[in-house]
Structures are given as C-alpha cells and as structure tokens.
Write a protein that holds these residues in place. Structure first.
Motif, short mmCIF file in Angstrom:
data_model
loop_
_atom_site.label_atom_id
_atom_site.label_comp_id
_atom_site.label_asym_id
_atom_site.label_seq_id
_atom_site.Cartn_x
_atom_site.Cartn_y
_atom_site.Cartn_z
N ALA A 49 -24.23 -2.60 31.40
CA ALA A 49 -23.86 -3.97 31.74
C ALA A 49 -22.50 -3.95 32.42
O ALA A 49 -21.69 -3.06 32.18
CB ALA A 49 -23.81 -4.85 30.50
N ILE A 50 -22.26 -4.97 33.25
CA ILE A 50 -20.98 -5.09 33.93
C ILE A 50 -20.59 -6.56 33.97
O ILE A 50 -21.47 -7.43 34.04
CB ILE A 50 -21.04 -4.48 35.35
N ILE A 51 -19.29 -6.83 33.89
CA ILE A 51 -18.80 -8.20 33.90
C ILE A 51 -17.59 -8.28 34.83
O ILE A 51 -16.69 -7.45 34.78
CB ILE A 51 -18.44 -8.68 32.47
N THR A 52 -17.60 -9.30 35.70
CA THR A 52 -16.49 -9.48 36.63
C THR A 52 -15.36 -10.25 35.95
O THR A 52 -15.50 -10.73 34.81
CB THR A 52 -16.95 -10.25 37.86
N ARG A 53 -14.27 -10.37 36.68
CA ARG A 53 -13.13 -11.12 36.16
C ARG A 53 -13.54 -12.55 35.81
O ARG A 53 -13.12 -13.10 34.79
CB ARG A 53 -12.02 -11.16 37.20
N GLY A 54 -14.40 -13.13 36.63
CA GLY A 54 -14.81 -14.51 36.43
C GLY A 54 -15.92 -14.69 35.40
O GLY A 54 -16.31 -15.82 35.11
N GLY A 55 -16.44 -13.57 34.91
CA GLY A 55 -17.45 -13.66 33.86
C GLY A 55 -18.89 -13.50 34.33
O GLY A 55 -19.82 -13.65 33.53
N THR A 56 -19.07 -13.19 35.60
CA THR A 56 -20.43 -12.92 36.07
C THR A 56 -20.92 -11.60 35.50
O THR A 56 -20.20 -10.60 35.53
CB THR A 56 -20.46 -12.86 37.61
N THR A 57 -22.15 -11.61 34.98
CA THR A 57 -22.67 -10.42 34.30
C THR A 57 -23.93 -9.89 34.97
O THR A 57 -24.70 -10.65 35.57
CB THR A 57 -22.99 -10.74 32.84
N VAL A 63 -32.07 -3.61 28.80
CA VAL A 63 -31.31 -4.29 27.75
C VAL A 63 -31.25 -5.80 27.95
O VAL A 63 -30.70 -6.51 27.10
CB VAL A 63 -29.88 -3.73 27.65
N LYS A 64 -31.81 -6.29 29.02
CA LYS A 64 -31.78 -7.73 29.28
C LYS A 64 -32.40 -8.50 28.14
O LYS A 64 -33.46 -8.13 27.62
CB LYS A 64 -32.53 -8.05 30.58
N GLY A 65 -31.71 -9.57 27.73
CA GLY A 65 -32.22 -10.40 26.64
C GLY A 65 -31.84 -9.89 25.26
O GLY A 65 -32.02 -10.59 24.27
#
Length: 113
Positions: A49-57, A63-65
C-alpha cells in the motif's frame, strides 16, 4: 536521509488483525509519499500500500478491502491496519519512502492457519 522504525508485527491466527506502525525521523515525512512493502520467503518484495501527503491511497489487489494505510503527519508515523489476515499474508513487512529509497528494518508478520 529519513530513518524508519517499524513495530507491531507478530503471530496471529487466520482471520485476526494486526496494526503495524512506522515512526519516521526528518521533516520530509510530511511531504513524501509513504509505503508498506512485504517480502515472503522465496518471493520478491512487493508493494502492499502507498499513501500520499494528501491521503490518497493505493493498494495491492491481494489486500484491498482488508488492509488500510494511514498517516499522522504531526507524529511522523504511518500505519498499516491489517484485518482478516490470511496465511499468505505471512511476510516481513517494510516501511519505505519510495522517492528517497529509504527503508526500515522490517517487522515479521506470521499468520497461522
């Protein structure tokens, strides 16, 4: 350079949950994308998984869900909540700042059937 320290791994039965944490040093944390990777025995390291500064994932299909990545920019910490764990989730999990090539030491997650 960013230093990353993971915690929260362990042994859990299938269907259980674990929460991984990654504490980061350095002000870069608040602006950099953060990621969790994993590597199972005999397999290549893969993005979980990855998350940007703004919270987009973004998540791996496997692993989805079930998994949720989040971050607390004030505490310089990124989390991975893992639910409905399966034996195939067994791996060493690594926190990373992909843009900088920075990696933590890894934390073992073992899911028993």
């Amino acid at each position: 350079q960013v230093q990353l320290v993971e915690s929260g791994g362990g042994l859990v039965q299938a269907g259980g949950s674990l929460r991984l944490s990654c504490a980061a040093s350095g002000s870069i944390f608040s602006i950099a994308p953060m990621a969790w990777y994993r590597q199972a025995p005999g397999k290549q390291r893969e993005l979980v998984a990855i998350i940007t500064r703004g919270g987009t994932t973004t998540y791996a299909d496997s692993v989805k869900g079930r998994f949720t990545i989040s971050r607390d920019n004030r505490e310089n910490t990124v989390y991975l909540q893992m639910n409905s764990l399966k034996p195939e989730d067994t791996a060493v999990y690594y926190c990373a700042v992909p843009n900088l090539g920075s990696w933590g030491q890894g934390t073992q997650v073992t899911v028993s059937s």
